[in-house]
Design a protein around this motif. Structure first.
Motif, PDB file in Angstrom:
ATOM      1  N   GLN A  56       5.504  -8.092  -4.950  1.00 27.74           N
ATOM      2  CA  GLN A  56       6.423  -9.178  -4.760  1.00 27.74           C
ATOM      3  C   GLN A  56       5.867  -9.965  -5.097  1.00 27.74           C
ATOM      4  O   GLN A  56       6.751 -10.287  -4.820  1.00 27.74           O
ATOM      5  N   ASP A  57       4.915 -10.279  -5.596  1.00 28.62           N
ATOM      6  CA  ASP A  57       4.926 -11.890  -6.228  1.00 28.62           C
ATOM      7  C   ASP A  57       5.066 -12.362  -6.977  1.00 28.62           C
ATOM      8  O   ASP A  57       5.360 -13.167  -7.280  1.00 28.62           O
ATOM      9  N   ASN A  58       4.350 -10.516  -8.185  1.00 26.66           N
ATOM     10  CA  ASN A  58       4.873 -11.275  -9.973  1.00 26.66           C
ATOM     11  C   ASN A  58       4.050 -11.815 -10.190  1.00 26.66           C
ATOM     12  O   ASN A  58       4.539 -13.244 -10.470  1.00 26.66           O
ATOM     13  N   SER A  59       2.955 -12.883 -10.106  1.00 26.98           N
ATOM     14  CA  SER A  59       1.719 -13.663 -10.786  1.00 26.98           C
ATOM     15  C   SER A  59       0.804 -13.631 -10.737  1.00 26.98           C
ATOM     16  O   SER A  59       0.675 -12.081 -11.319  1.00 26.98           O
ATOM     17  N   THR A  60       0.660 -14.858 -11.426  1.00 34.21           N
ATOM     18  CA  THR A  60      -0.696 -14.208 -13.007  1.00 34.21           C
ATOM     19  C   THR A  60      -1.842 -13.662 -11.474  1.00 34.21           C
ATOM     20  O   THR A  60      -2.455 -12.546 -12.548  1.00 34.21           O
ATOM     21  N   MET A  61      -1.692 -14.191 -10.723  1.00 37.00           N
ATOM     22  CA  MET A  61      -2.783 -13.225 -10.127  1.00 37.00           C
ATOM     23  C   MET A  61      -2.920 -11.698  -9.278  1.00 37.00           C
ATOM     24  O   MET A  61      -4.043 -11.202  -9.405  1.00 37.00           O
ATOM     25  N   LYS A  92       6.692  10.905  -0.933  1.00 31.82           N
ATOM     26  CA  LYS A  92       6.827  12.506  -0.889  1.00 31.82           C
ATOM     27  C   LYS A  92       6.511  13.402  -1.790  1.00 31.82           C
ATOM     28  O   LYS A  92       6.575  14.955  -1.311  1.00 31.82           O
ATOM     29  N   THR A  93       7.242  12.971  -3.042  1.00 31.12           N
ATOM     30  CA  THR A  93       7.209  13.841  -4.058  1.00 31.12           C
ATOM     31  C   THR A  93       6.328  14.460  -5.027  1.00 31.12           C
ATOM     32  O   THR A  93       5.427  15.584  -5.487  1.00 31.12           O
ATOM     33  N   ARG A  94       4.806  13.672  -4.098  1.00 32.37           N
ATOM     34  CA  ARG A  94       3.535  13.153  -4.774  1.00 32.37           C
ATOM     35  C   ARG A  94       2.881  13.894  -6.620  1.00 32.37           C
ATOM     36  O   ARG A  94       2.474  13.872  -7.259  1.00 32.37           O
ATOM     37  N   GLN A  95       4.263  13.078  -6.755  1.00 30.22           N
ATOM     38  CA  GLN A  95       3.824  12.020  -7.865  1.00 30.22           C
ATOM     39  C   GLN A  95       2.732  10.923  -8.335  1.00 30.22           C
ATOM     40  O   GLN A  95       2.514  10.919  -9.053  1.00 30.22           O
ATOM     41  N   ILE A  96       2.541  10.154  -6.952  1.00 30.59           N
ATOM     42  CA  ILE A  96       1.501   9.269  -6.679  1.00 30.59           C
ATOM     43  C   ILE A  96       1.054   9.314  -5.512  1.00 30.59           C
ATOM     44  O   ILE A  96       1.629  10.598  -4.801  1.00 30.59           O
ATOM     45  N   THR A  97      -0.544   9.135  -5.135  1.00 27.27           N
ATOM     46  CA  THR A  97      -1.432   9.487  -4.333  1.00 27.27           C
ATOM     47  C   THR A  97      -1.652   8.566  -3.584  1.00 27.27           C
ATOM     48  O   THR A  97      -2.140   8.694  -3.090  1.00 27.27           O
ATOM     49  N   GLY A  98      -0.468   7.345  -3.361  1.00 26.26           N
ATOM     50  CA  GLY A  98      -0.749   6.211  -3.358  1.00 26.26           C
ATOM     51  C   GLY A  98      -0.133   5.244  -3.464  1.00 26.26           C
ATOM     52  O   GLY A  98       0.438   5.537  -5.062  1.00 26.26           O
ATOM     53  N   ILE A  99       0.335   4.152  -2.377  1.00 25.76           N
ATOM     54  CA  ILE A  99       1.092   3.059  -2.936  1.00 25.76           C
ATOM     55  C   ILE A  99       0.103   1.545  -2.354  1.00 25.76           C
ATOM     56  O   ILE A  99      -0.175   1.247  -0.756  1.00 25.76           O
ATOM     57  N   LEU A 100       0.052   0.684  -3.673  1.00 21.99           N
ATOM     58  CA  LEU A 100      -1.046  -0.480  -3.024  1.00 21.99           C
ATOM     59  C   LEU A 100       0.648  -1.762  -3.292  1.00 21.99           C
ATOM     60  O   LEU A 100       1.664  -2.259  -4.224  1.00 21.99           O
ATOM     61  N   VAL A 101       0.499  -2.538  -2.425  1.00 23.11           N
ATOM     62  CA  VAL A 101       1.117  -3.150  -1.497  1.00 23.11           C
ATOM     63  C   VAL A 101       1.057  -4.606  -2.066  1.00 23.11           C
ATOM     64  O   VAL A 101       0.266  -5.529  -1.051  1.00 23.11           O
ATOM     65  N   ILE A 102       1.376  -5.100  -3.358  1.00 26.06           N
ATOM     66  CA  ILE A 102       1.043  -6.866  -2.910  1.00 26.06           C
ATOM     67  C   ILE A 102       2.139  -7.602  -2.782  1.00 26.06           C
ATOM     68  O   ILE A 102       3.293  -7.436  -3.012  1.00 26.06           O
ATOM     69  N   PRO A 103       1.983  -8.460  -1.610  1.00 26.84           N
ATOM     70  CA  PRO A 103       2.594  -9.305  -0.613  1.00 26.84           C
ATOM     71  C   PRO A 103       3.415 -10.562  -1.161  1.00 26.84           C
ATOM     72  O   PRO A 103       2.714 -11.007  -2.020  1.00 26.84           O
ATOM     73  N   LYS A 109      -0.422 -18.609  -1.217  1.00 28.33           N
ATOM     74  CA  LYS A 109      -1.484 -18.259   0.102  1.00 28.33           C
ATOM     75  C   LYS A 109      -2.651 -18.552  -0.548  1.00 28.33           C
ATOM     76  O   LYS A 109      -3.814 -19.475   0.025  1.00 28.33           O
ATOM     77  N   ILE A 110      -3.579 -17.805  -1.321  1.00 27.38           N
ATOM     78  CA  ILE A 110      -4.945 -18.103  -2.011  1.00 27.38           C
ATOM     79  C   ILE A 110      -5.598 -18.935  -2.251  1.00 27.38           C
ATOM     80  O   ILE A 110      -6.370 -20.423  -1.953  1.00 27.38           O
ATOM     81  N   LEU A 111      -4.685 -19.858  -3.038  1.00 26.85           N
ATOM     82  CA  LEU A 111      -4.331 -21.347  -4.167  1.00 26.85           C
ATOM     83  C   LEU A 111      -4.167 -22.359  -2.784  1.00 26.85           C
ATOM     84  O   LEU A 111      -5.302 -23.191  -2.853  1.00 26.85           O
ATOM     85  N   ARG A 112      -3.872 -22.249  -1.181  1.00 21.10           N
ATOM     86  CA  ARG A 112      -4.149 -23.223  -0.597  1.00 21.10           C
ATOM     87  C   ARG A 112      -5.281 -22.774   0.514  1.00 21.10           C
ATOM     88  O   ARG A 112      -5.915 -23.786   1.674  1.00 21.10           O
ATOM     89  N   GLY A 113      -6.311 -21.853   0.474  1.00 21.57           N
ATOM     90  CA  GLY A 113      -7.505 -21.561   1.186  1.00 21.57           C
ATOM     91  C   GLY A 113      -6.996 -20.331   2.090  1.00 21.57           C
ATOM     92  O   GLY A 113      -8.113 -20.314   3.361  1.00 21.57           O
ATOM     93  N   GLU A 114      -6.077 -19.934   2.684  1.00 21.65           N
ATOM     94  CA  GLU A 114      -5.203 -19.325   2.787  1.00 21.65           C
ATOM     95  C   GLU A 114      -5.573 -17.773   2.917  1.00 21.65           C
ATOM     96  O   GLU A 114      -6.141 -17.855   1.125  1.00 21.65           O
ATOM     97  N   SER A 115      -5.985 -16.943   3.634  1.00 24.80           N
ATOM     98  CA  SER A 115      -5.764 -15.564   3.699  1.00 24.80           C
ATOM     99  C   SER A 115      -4.756 -14.397   3.191  1.00 24.80           C
ATOM    100  O   SER A 115      -2.975 -15.137   3.792  1.00 24.80           O
ATOM    101  N   SER A 116      -4.526 -13.366   2.445  1.00 25.85           N
ATOM    102  CA  SER A 116      -3.289 -13.135   1.725  1.00 25.85           C
ATOM    103  C   SER A 116      -3.470 -11.441   1.759  1.00 25.85           C
ATOM    104  O   SER A 116      -3.978 -11.354   0.594  1.00 25.85           O
ATOM    105  N   PRO A 117      -3.738 -10.150   2.815  1.00 29.07           N
ATOM    106  CA  PRO A 117      -4.171  -9.316   3.209  1.00 29.07           C
ATOM    107  C   PRO A 117      -2.789  -8.075   2.520  1.00 29.07           C
ATOM    108  O   PRO A 117      -1.506  -8.200   2.059  1.00 29.07           O
ATOM    109  N   ILE A 118      -3.175  -7.782   1.375  1.00 31.54           N
ATOM    110  CA  ILE A 118      -3.188  -6.323   0.252  1.00 31.54           C
ATOM    111  C   ILE A 118      -2.554  -5.059   1.621  1.00 31.54           C
ATOM    112  O   ILE A 118      -3.714  -5.660   2.273  1.00 31.54           O
TER     113      ILE A 118
END
Length: 394
Positions: A56-61, A92-103, A109-118
């Motif tokens: 969802q961020d689509n950034s360099t990091m 649900k169709t088991r084409q993948i076993t999991g999904i990684l969500v980057i907010p 937030k990271i550049l500001r020194g804040e935490s950004s949980p994924i």
């Protein structure tokens, strides 16, 4: 007496090799098991598990994080999704076993020194896959977080060596003992092989007993030089032990040499120790089957007993589930079956290279079971031959 014992041994060999049902269970069964059962575990370690990523961020990091995840051996990013609904459908169709969500605003937030949980949403119905992927993602995120922390401290003017040491005050070096590949096959196959041989030997002995009842009576009638029913019983039991021991010493030797090496399973056992263990294991299993054969009336009874209970024996051994979490009553009952102490002892001797001194509890367990079942078998055969004597001399 020697001729009587030889006649019993010859008769038992005929009961094994002239009976198709017995051959299929005792000879063909182990060969089929050793080829087909390990096939799902041949690769040992999970690799290239497919997951999807919602960036969802689509950034360099965020793109750097995705590249680091995809560079691992365990995880393979196969799909970039645009929404959670699309990710849910693929999961649900088991084409993948999991999904990684980057907010959103991950990099900001990271550049500001804040935490950004994924977040990682994984299919936990495959617990082995889920745990491996989750562990891999945690390691990647931790490594990337440490790198960012070091870079931030360097920008603030801290010496790079000090910054590196502060972000990683200690390094954990994980060394997996007795299972170099940390694979499932190395963990599960050795005790399962013992359980399989125990099960097939037990069923095979009972099948020969049911199919040779008339022959046993005829053989008993021919013993004119041995009149004591106790001595006749002893000869029959010793003859059976020698016969089945001869057959399954060959089968176990095949498993411990060809099969173990074929699947590259570690074997640290001293040959003298493993031979003694095999001898005690087989003798106990044989007397166990002989004793129980007196209490079974139908040919299908051994299947009804041993096939359903085998999985319970495996779990109650404490190999796949902590023994401390198993009720003591179940543990006690499980140790009445030769398979349970045999699996524990075999894992210690073969995989961990333990000397016999460290498996004495299991060996004493097997010896005690051997004595108990030998006495039961001797008494049951004595009663059987006593009845035959009364019928032949009314």
């Amino acid at each position: 007496m020697g001729k009587c014992l030889l006649a019993i041994i010859i008769a038992e060999f005929k009961n094994i090799f002239l009976n198709k049902n017995v051959i299929s269970v005792m000879i063909i069964g182990p060969l089929v098991y050793c080829f087909f059962y390990p096939q799902p575990y041949v690769k040992e370690v999970l690799t290239n598990v497919s997951i999807g990523v919602l960036d969802q961020d689509n950034s360099t990091m965020s793109r750097e994080l995705i590249r680091n995840v995809n560079a691992t051996k365990t995880v393979n990013v196969t799909t970039m999704v645009n929404s959670m609904s699309q990710a849910e459908h693929l999961l649900k169709t088991r084409q993948i076993t999991g999904i990684l969500v980057i907010p959103l605003r991950f990099e900001q937030k990271i550049l500001r020194g804040e935490s950004s949980p994924i977040a990682f949403y994984g299919d936990a119905s495959y617990i082995l896959i889920y745990n491996n992927v989750a562990t891999t993602l945690s390691s990647v995120v931790a490594a990337m977080g440490s790198k960012i922390s070091v870079e931030r401290q360097i920008v603030q003017g801290i010496d790079p060596a000090v910054a590196q040491g502060g972000s990683q005050p200690f390094i954990t070096n994980m060394i997996g003992l007795f299972n170099p590949q940390s694979g499932y096959a190395t963990y599960v196959l050795p005790p399962v092989f013992i359980l399989i041989l125990h099960q097939l030997l037990f069923i095979g002995i009972l099948l020969t007993t049911f199919s040779s009842k008339d022959k046993t009576a005829t053989l008993f009638a021919s013993f004119t030089t041995v009149t004591s029913s106790w001595l006749q019983s002893l000869l029959f039991i010793v003859g059976k032990i020698f016969t089945f021991l001869s057959v399954y010493l060959v089968m176990l030797s095949f498993y411990l040499t060809m099969v173990i090496k074929w699947y590259d399973i570690p074997n640290l056992a001293d040959y003298s120790d493993i031979l003694l263990f095999i001898f005690i294991f087989l003798c106990t299993t044989i007397t166990f089957a002989i004793a129980l054969s007196s209490f079974m009336k139908r040919a299908e009874d051994p299947f009804l007993l041993m096939v359903p209970i085998s999985i319970l024996l495996f779990f109650s051994s404490g190999i796949s589930w902590p023994k401390e979490l198993i009720p003591s009553a179940i543990t006690f009952i499980a140790h009445l079956f030769p398979a349970v102490p045999s699996m524990i002892a075999f894992v210690k001797i073969a995989e961990m290279g333990a000397p016999l001194a460290l498996v004495l509890p299991e060996m004493y367990n097997l010896l005690l079971l051997f004595i108990i079942y030998f006495i039961i078998a001797l008494y049951c055969y004595h009663r059987q031959f006593k009845r035959l004597q009364h019928r032949s001399h009314p």
